[in-house]
Motif scaffolding. Structure first.
Motif, mmCIF file in Angstrom:
data_model
loop_
_atom_site.group_PDB
_atom_site.id
_atom_site.type_symbol
_atom_site.label_atom_id
_atom_site.label_comp_id
_atom_site.label_asym_id
_atom_site.label_seq_id
_atom_site.Cartn_x
_atom_site.Cartn_y
_atom_site.Cartn_z
ATOM 1 N N GLY A 1 13.699 58.194 41.965
ATOM 2 C CA GLY A 1 14.336 59.287 41.307
ATOM 3 C C GLY A 1 13.429 59.926 40.284
ATOM 4 N N LEU A 2 14.053 60.641 39.395
ATOM 5 C CA LEU A 2 13.318 61.373 38.364
ATOM 6 C C LEU A 2 12.590 60.437 37.409
ATOM 7 C CD1 LEU A 2 12.579 64.069 37.118
ATOM 8 C CD2 LEU A 2 14.707 63.981 35.826
ATOM 9 N N LEU A 3 13.219 59.327 37.053
ATOM 10 C CA LEU A 3 12.587 58.371 36.141
ATOM 11 C C LEU A 3 11.334 57.762 36.781
ATOM 12 C CD1 LEU A 3 12.769 57.081 33.392
ATOM 13 C CD2 LEU A 3 14.196 55.305 34.391
ATOM 14 N N GLY A 4 11.394 57.466 38.070
ATOM 15 C CA GLY A 4 10.219 56.948 38.775
ATOM 16 C C GLY A 4 9.101 57.964 38.844
ATOM 17 N N LEU A 5 9.448 59.221 39.047
ATOM 18 C CA LEU A 5 8.456 60.284 39.076
ATOM 19 C C LEU A 5 7.775 60.419 37.711
ATOM 20 C CD1 LEU A 5 7.145 62.622 40.665
ATOM 21 C CD2 LEU A 5 8.982 64.078 39.798
ATOM 22 N N LEU A 6 8.555 60.367 36.661
ATOM 23 C CA LEU A 6 7.988 60.441 35.310
ATOM 24 C C LEU A 6 7.102 59.238 35.009
ATOM 25 C CD1 LEU A 6 11.050 61.793 33.289
ATOM 26 C CD2 LEU A 6 8.975 63.023 33.913
ATOM 27 N N ALA A 7 7.548 58.045 35.402
ATOM 28 C CA ALA A 7 6.752 56.840 35.162
ATOM 29 C C ALA A 7 5.441 56.897 35.942
ATOM 30 C CB ALA A 7 7.547 55.600 35.551
ATOM 31 N N GLY A 8 5.488 57.336 37.203
ATOM 32 C CA GLY A 8 4.271 57.465 37.997
ATOM 33 C C GLY A 8 3.318 58.501 37.428
ATOM 34 N N GLY A 9 3.862 59.626 36.992
ATOM 35 C CA GLY A 9 3.029 60.654 36.366
ATOM 36 C C GLY A 9 2.387 60.165 35.087
ATOM 37 N N TRP A 10 3.139 59.391 34.310
ATOM 38 C CA TRP A 10 2.593 58.838 33.067
ATOM 39 C C TRP A 10 1.457 57.864 33.365
ATOM 40 C CZ3 TRP A 10 2.633 53.879 30.875
ATOM 41 C CH2 TRP A 10 2.212 53.833 29.559
ATOM 42 N N LEU A 11 1.627 57.006 34.376
ATOM 43 C CA LEU A 11 0.569 56.058 34.743
ATOM 44 C C LEU A 11 -0.692 56.783 35.197
ATOM 45 C CD1 LEU A 11 2.498 53.279 36.668
ATOM 46 C CD2 LEU A 11 1.226 53.018 34.550
ATOM 47 N N ILE A 12 -0.531 57.802 36.009
ATOM 48 C CA ILE A 12 -1.692 58.558 36.483
ATOM 49 C C ILE A 12 -2.368 59.271 35.319
ATOM 50 C CG2 ILE A 12 -2.386 60.526 37.911
ATOM 51 C CD1 ILE A 12 -0.225 59.568 39.912
ATOM 52 N N TRP A 13 -1.584 59.827 34.403
ATOM 53 C CA TRP A 13 -2.145 60.492 33.228
ATOM 54 C C TRP A 13 -2.929 59.508 32.362
ATOM 55 C CZ3 TRP A 13 -3.832 64.694 31.260
ATOM 56 C CH2 TRP A 13 -4.033 64.798 29.906
ATOM 57 N N GLN A 14 -2.395 58.316 32.154
ATOM 58 C CA GLN A 14 -3.083 57.318 31.342
ATOM 59 C C GLN A 14 -4.387 56.877 31.999
ATOM 60 O OE1 GLN A 14 -2.359 56.370 28.222
ATOM 61 N NE2 GLN A 14 -0.768 57.933 28.357
ATOM 62 N N ALA A 15 -4.378 56.718 33.316
ATOM 63 C CA ALA A 15 -5.607 56.349 34.024
ATOM 64 C C ALA A 15 -6.641 57.464 33.900
ATOM 65 C CB ALA A 15 -5.305 56.058 35.492
ATOM 66 N N TRP A 16 -6.215 58.690 34.100
ATOM 67 C CA TRP A 16 -7.125 59.841 33.994
ATOM 68 C C TRP A 16 -7.725 59.915 32.588
ATOM 69 C CZ3 TRP A 16 -8.792 63.514 37.434
ATOM 70 C CH2 TRP A 16 -9.450 64.594 36.895
ATOM 71 N N ARG A 17 -6.872 59.789 31.582
ATOM 72 C CA ARG A 17 -7.339 59.884 30.193
ATOM 73 C C ARG A 17 -8.310 58.763 29.847
ATOM 74 N NH1 ARG A 17 -3.358 59.640 25.158
ATOM 75 N NH2 ARG A 17 -3.766 57.459 25.549
ATOM 76 N N ALA A 18 -8.007 57.539 30.262
ATOM 77 C CA ALA A 18 -8.890 56.410 29.962
ATOM 78 C C ALA A 18 -10.237 56.570 30.653
ATOM 79 C CB ALA A 18 -8.221 55.104 30.383
ATOM 80 N N LEU A 19 -10.217 57.017 31.900
ATOM 81 C CA LEU A 19 -11.485 57.194 32.613
ATOM 82 C C LEU A 19 -12.293 58.352 32.046
ATOM 83 C CD1 LEU A 19 -10.246 56.527 36.221
ATOM 84 C CD2 LEU A 19 -11.810 55.114 34.890
ATOM 85 N N TRP A 20 -11.636 59.419 31.660
ATOM 86 C CA TRP A 20 -12.356 60.563 31.071
ATOM 87 C C TRP A 20 -13.042 60.156 29.767
ATOM 88 C CZ3 TRP A 20 -13.799 64.807 33.321
ATOM 89 C CH2 TRP A 20 -14.313 65.829 32.560
ATOM 90 N N ARG A 21 -12.354 59.352 28.963
ATOM 91 C CA ARG A 21 -12.973 58.840 27.733
ATOM 92 C C ARG A 21 -14.193 57.997 28.039
ATOM 93 N NH1 ARG A 21 -7.911 56.459 24.960
ATOM 94 N NH2 ARG A 21 -6.817 58.354 24.489
ATOM 95 N N GLN A 22 -14.083 57.158 29.066
ATOM 96 C CA GLN A 22 -15.198 56.283 29.397
ATOM 97 C C GLN A 22 -16.401 57.054 29.921
ATOM 98 O OE1 GLN A 22 -15.541 53.206 28.467
ATOM 99 N NE2 GLN A 22 -13.573 53.602 27.509
ATOM 100 N N ILE A 23 -16.171 58.159 30.585
ATOM 101 C CA ILE A 23 -17.298 58.965 31.043
ATOM 102 C C ILE A 23 -18.073 59.486 29.839
ATOM 103 C CG2 ILE A 23 -17.905 61.159 32.156
ATOM 104 C CD1 ILE A 23 -15.635 60.577 34.143
ATOM 105 N N ASN A 24 -17.382 59.835 28.773
ATOM 106 C CA ASN A 24 -18.036 60.391 27.591
ATOM 107 C C ASN A 24 -18.541 59.327 26.622
ATOM 108 O OD1 ASN A 24 -17.517 63.032 28.430
ATOM 109 N ND2 ASN A 24 -15.461 62.946 27.578
ATOM 110 N N ARG A 25 -17.947 58.124 26.619
ATOM 111 C CA ARG A 25 -18.295 57.123 25.622
ATOM 112 C C ARG A 25 -19.042 55.917 26.151
ATOM 113 N NH1 ARG A 25 -13.344 55.055 22.289
ATOM 114 N NH2 ARG A 25 -13.527 53.651 24.029
#
Length: 76
Positions: free
Chosen positions: A1-25
Motif C-alpha cells: 500500500g501507500l505506507l510500503g511505497l513511502l518506506a521503499g522510497g525512503w530506503l532508496i533515498w537514504q541509499a542514494w544520499r549515503a552513496l552520494w556523500r561517499q563519492i564526495n568524501r
C-alpha cells in the motif's frame, strides 16, 4: 500500500544520499566502489520500470547489501 511505497522510497533515498556523500568524501580507494554502487542503484530502479526490481530474494539481498555497505562506509 501507500505506507510500503513511502518506506521503499525512503530506503532508496537514504541509499542514494549515503552513496552520494561517499563519492564526495571517501578516500580515493573507495570512490570507485561508491560510484559502482550508485550505478547499481540506478540500474535497479531502471530495471524496476519494466520488471521486478525488489520483490525477488536475490535482488532485495543485493539492495540491502548495497544499503548496508553505504551506511558502513559513512560511519567513520
Amino acid at each position: 500500500g501507500l505506507l510500503g511505497l513511502l518506506a521503499g522510497g525512503w530506503l532508496i533515498w537514504q541509499a542514494w544520499r549515503a552513496l552520494w556523500r561517499q563519492i564526495n568524501r571517501a578516500a580515493a580507494v573507495w570512490q570507485p566502489v561508491a560510484v559502482g554502487m550508485l550505478a547499481l542503484l540506478v540500474d535497479m530502479l531502471a530495471h524496476g520500470l519494466v520488471d521486478h526490481s525488489f520483490f525477488l530474494v536475490d535482488l532485495s539481498f543485493v539492495f540491502y547489501l548495497t544499503l548496508g555497505t553505504a551506511v558502513w562506509m559513512g560511519s567513520d
